[in-house]
Write a protein that holds these residues in place. Structure first.
Motif, short mmCIF file in Angstrom:
data_model
loop_
_atom_site.label_atom_id
_atom_site.label_comp_id
_atom_site.label_asym_id
_atom_site.label_seq_id
_atom_site.Cartn_x
_atom_site.Cartn_y
_atom_site.Cartn_z
N ASN A 269 9.49 40.58 -34.00
CA ASN A 269 10.70 40.08 -34.24
C ASN A 269 10.73 38.61 -34.44
O ASN A 269 11.68 37.91 -34.04
N CYS A 270 9.49 38.14 -34.38
CA CYS A 270 9.25 36.47 -33.97
C CYS A 270 9.54 35.85 -35.23
O CYS A 270 9.06 35.95 -36.34
N LYS A 271 10.55 34.81 -34.95
CA LYS A 271 11.11 33.92 -36.01
C LYS A 271 10.22 32.76 -36.50
O LYS A 271 10.48 31.89 -37.31
N TYR A 272 9.17 32.60 -35.56
CA TYR A 272 7.97 31.21 -35.83
C TYR A 272 7.08 31.66 -36.62
O TYR A 272 6.32 30.88 -37.06
N ALA A 273 6.89 32.96 -37.08
CA ALA A 273 6.03 33.35 -37.87
C ALA A 273 6.54 33.23 -39.23
O ALA A 273 6.67 33.99 -40.24
N SER A 274 6.30 31.89 -39.75
CA SER A 274 6.88 31.28 -40.93
C SER A 274 6.38 29.92 -41.09
O SER A 274 5.52 29.40 -40.25
N GLU A 275 7.11 29.28 -42.18
CA GLU A 275 6.73 27.75 -42.31
C GLU A 275 7.47 27.02 -41.36
O GLU A 275 7.26 25.93 -41.31
N ARG A 276 8.67 27.64 -40.65
CA ARG A 276 9.28 26.91 -39.82
C ARG A 276 8.52 26.86 -38.55
O ARG A 276 8.92 27.58 -37.52
N ARG A 277 7.82 25.94 -38.39
CA ARG A 277 6.88 25.85 -37.11
C ARG A 277 7.53 24.99 -35.89
O ARG A 277 8.18 24.01 -36.36
N TRP A 287 -9.32 31.92 -41.88
CA TRP A 287 -9.97 33.21 -42.57
C TRP A 287 -9.91 33.32 -44.14
O TRP A 287 -8.89 32.82 -44.59
N GLY A 288 -11.09 33.76 -44.67
CA GLY A 288 -10.94 33.90 -45.98
C GLY A 288 -11.17 32.71 -46.68
O GLY A 288 -10.82 32.58 -48.02
N SER A 340 -2.35 30.51 -45.85
CA SER A 340 -1.62 31.60 -45.32
C SER A 340 -1.90 32.71 -46.10
O SER A 340 -1.58 33.95 -45.66
N GLU A 341 -2.70 32.79 -46.87
CA GLU A 341 -3.22 34.06 -47.75
C GLU A 341 -4.06 35.06 -46.90
O GLU A 341 -3.70 36.34 -47.07
N HIS A 342 -4.80 34.67 -45.86
CA HIS A 342 -5.34 35.36 -45.03
C HIS A 342 -4.95 35.27 -43.75
O HIS A 342 -5.71 36.02 -42.71
N ASN A 343 -3.87 34.67 -43.16
CA ASN A 343 -3.21 34.50 -42.25
C ASN A 343 -1.57 34.77 -42.24
O ASN A 343 -0.86 34.11 -42.35
N GLU A 344 -1.41 36.35 -42.26
CA GLU A 344 -0.23 36.83 -42.49
C GLU A 344 0.95 36.38 -41.88
O GLU A 344 2.14 36.09 -41.99
N LYS A 347 3.66 34.08 -42.76
CA LYS A 347 4.56 34.58 -43.75
C LYS A 347 5.29 35.30 -42.90
O LYS A 347 6.92 35.42 -43.42
N HIS A 348 5.07 36.16 -42.06
CA HIS A 348 6.10 37.21 -41.36
C HIS A 348 5.31 37.53 -39.99
O HIS A 348 4.20 37.40 -39.83
N ALA A 349 6.10 38.30 -38.97
CA ALA A 349 5.72 38.71 -38.07
C ALA A 349 4.80 39.70 -38.07
O ALA A 349 5.01 40.58 -39.34
N SER A 350 4.27 40.30 -36.99
CA SER A 350 3.27 41.57 -37.03
C SER A 350 4.40 42.67 -37.29
O SER A 350 5.47 42.79 -36.70
N PHE A 351 3.81 43.60 -37.99
CA PHE A 351 4.70 44.80 -38.28
C PHE A 351 4.58 45.93 -37.08
O PHE A 351 3.55 45.97 -36.53
N LEU A 352 5.75 46.47 -36.91
CA LEU A 352 5.97 47.40 -35.77
C LEU A 352 5.29 48.63 -36.16
O LEU A 352 5.88 49.27 -37.09
N PRO A 353 4.05 48.96 -35.65
CA PRO A 353 3.54 50.40 -35.71
C PRO A 353 4.42 51.56 -35.31
O PRO A 353 5.21 51.30 -34.28
N ASP A 354 4.44 52.54 -36.19
CA ASP A 354 5.23 53.76 -35.83
C ASP A 354 4.90 54.18 -34.77
O ASP A 354 5.75 54.94 -33.93
#
Length: 407
Positions: A269-277, A287-288, A340-344, A347-354
């Motif tokens: 739920n990380c709000k820092y995983a964006s352009e707002r550093r 990477w990439g 950011s193309e290979h540094n997701e 752009k967004h926080a890590s997805f919560l695995p099921d």
């Protein structure tokens, strides 16, 4: 909780940065581990005077970062010796050396042995000979301790300070200070998420049992065989020390980390995983780069095997520091979209695995040892199947060829 002070109603609302512990004027707050090893604030009701400063200053819950400049570069340090010891392009080391050469102070994550446990905590260094302590990636939540208070003392005394950490740790420091300092450079990292220190310590204990020795100098990003994700560590037995290498898929801990199975709740739920550093400057692996900047690789401007970093210059202060210290770097202009193309996580926080809860519950109920052993059994079976698969087709072909000849 004391009176109507509600620091953490849900675990996803706390990043464990330690700001509340550092800012409390009564030293009424400590960070304590839950069953999975993630730290959360505990309030000593006897000391608390209900000033609510901890609530007001909580950066993760209260403060929104502004959109940053987003000036982007691909870069690496010019010093090849320092580059070899860095996880990627050695950008943190370049800035750290520059600050230390000016009699400044650098804060970063380092390994620390405590009560027989190999932990990760933030430490202060003031000489270049100690730079190795804070170099390299540590994929575990670092214990901040009271380093925010140490930073404030140095700043007030006029010393230049570099502080590096995850975006939430940097945001916590900014909120603690409550004002801008020209002699402070904040560097945040492109962060996927963090497992707990308790989990990492348990993993190291299991490695020590397997290898029948003491584990030293665990390195998540060994570059001896080129830039990538290979890890290494040293095993000390009596008077001998041997270096071992390990692939991410062969390490129970590293595998869990890369698959994002065991980060703390707030990381998803990380709000820092964006352009707002939160930092003046953001650094991470580029990477990439081969696909987004093929010209650089084709012209041999950068040797990908040596490691390349991406840099985001986020603030005017970061811009000034970058101009001052970039002479230590080989730098090429890039764009945020390419980086950011290979540094997701930009752009967004890590997805919560099921199955994340399943892993956390398993670790809480059975401890790490059971999971580690199950993982190793799985790896051994996979290796056996792979070896059989390599050998069987050759024998089968020979058998068929022999039967053809007989006919």
């Amino acid at each position: 909780m004391k009176g109507n002070i509600n620091l953490v109603l849900k675990k996803k609302d706390c990043c464990g940065c330690g700001l509340c512990m550092n800012v409390c004027p009564q030293q009424a707050i400590s960070m304590r581990e839950d069953q999975a090893g993630f730290v959360y604030p505990f309030i000593d009701e006897k000391k608390c005077v209900e000033c609510h400063l901890c609530e007001k200053r909580c950066a993760f819950q209260k403060i929104e970062e502004k959109k940053t400049l987003g000036i982007t570069y691909a870069a690496r340090i010019r010093d090849k010796n320092v580059l070899k010891k860095s996880a990627s392009g050695g950008i943190f080391a370049a800035f750290a050396i520059a600050i230390l050469e000016e009699n400044g102070v650098v804060f970063g994550a380092a390994y620390h042995e405590e009560d027989g446990r190999l932990k990760v905590k933030h430490v202060e260094i003031d000489t270049i000979k100690d730079l190795w302590k804070v170099q390299g990636s540590k994929y575990v939540q670092s214990d901040i301790g009271f380093t925010y208070q140490q930073v404030q003392r140095h700043l007030k005394n006029g010393r230049r300070v570099l502080y590096s950490g995850t975006p939430c740790q940097i945001a916590g420091l900014k909120s603690f200070l409550g004002k801008e300092y020209e002699n402070l450079l904040l560097i945040d990292l492109v962060c996927h998420g963090v497992p707990s220190s308790k989990m990492f310590c348990a993993y190291i204990r299991e490695l020590q049992k397997e290898k029948k020795g003491r584990i030293k100098n665990f390195c998540f990003r060994e570059k001896e065989n080129g830039w990538g994700l290979q890890a290494s560590y040293q095993v000390q037995r009596a008077n001998t020390v041997r270096k071992k290498y390990i692939k991410p898929g062969e390490s129970s801990y590293y595998n869990l980390f890369l698959e994002g199975k065991v980060y703390r709740d707030s990381c998803y739920n990380c709000k820092y995983a964006s352009e707002r550093r939160s930092g003046d400057i953001t650094i991470g692996d580029y990477w990439g780069i081969e696909s987004v900047h093929p010209d650089l690789v084709a012209n041999k401007m950068f040797d990908v095997r040596e490691g390349i970093s991406g840099i985001l210059v986020n603030t005017e202060r970061g811009k000034e520091y970058f101009k001052t210290y970039c002479e230590k770097l080989e730098v090429i202009s890039s764009t945020f979209s390419k980086f950011s193309e290979h540094n997701e996580q930009l752009k967004h926080a890590s997805f919560l695995p099921d199955d994340r809860e399943k892993y956390i519950n398993m670790l809480e109920k059975n401890g790490y040892i059971k999971f580690h052993r199950r993982f190793n059994q799985k790896i051994r079976r996979a290796k056996i199947i792979h070896l059989v698969g390599l050998a069987f087709p050759k024998k089968l072909k020979k058998y068929l060829d022999d039967n053809k000849l007989r006919k």
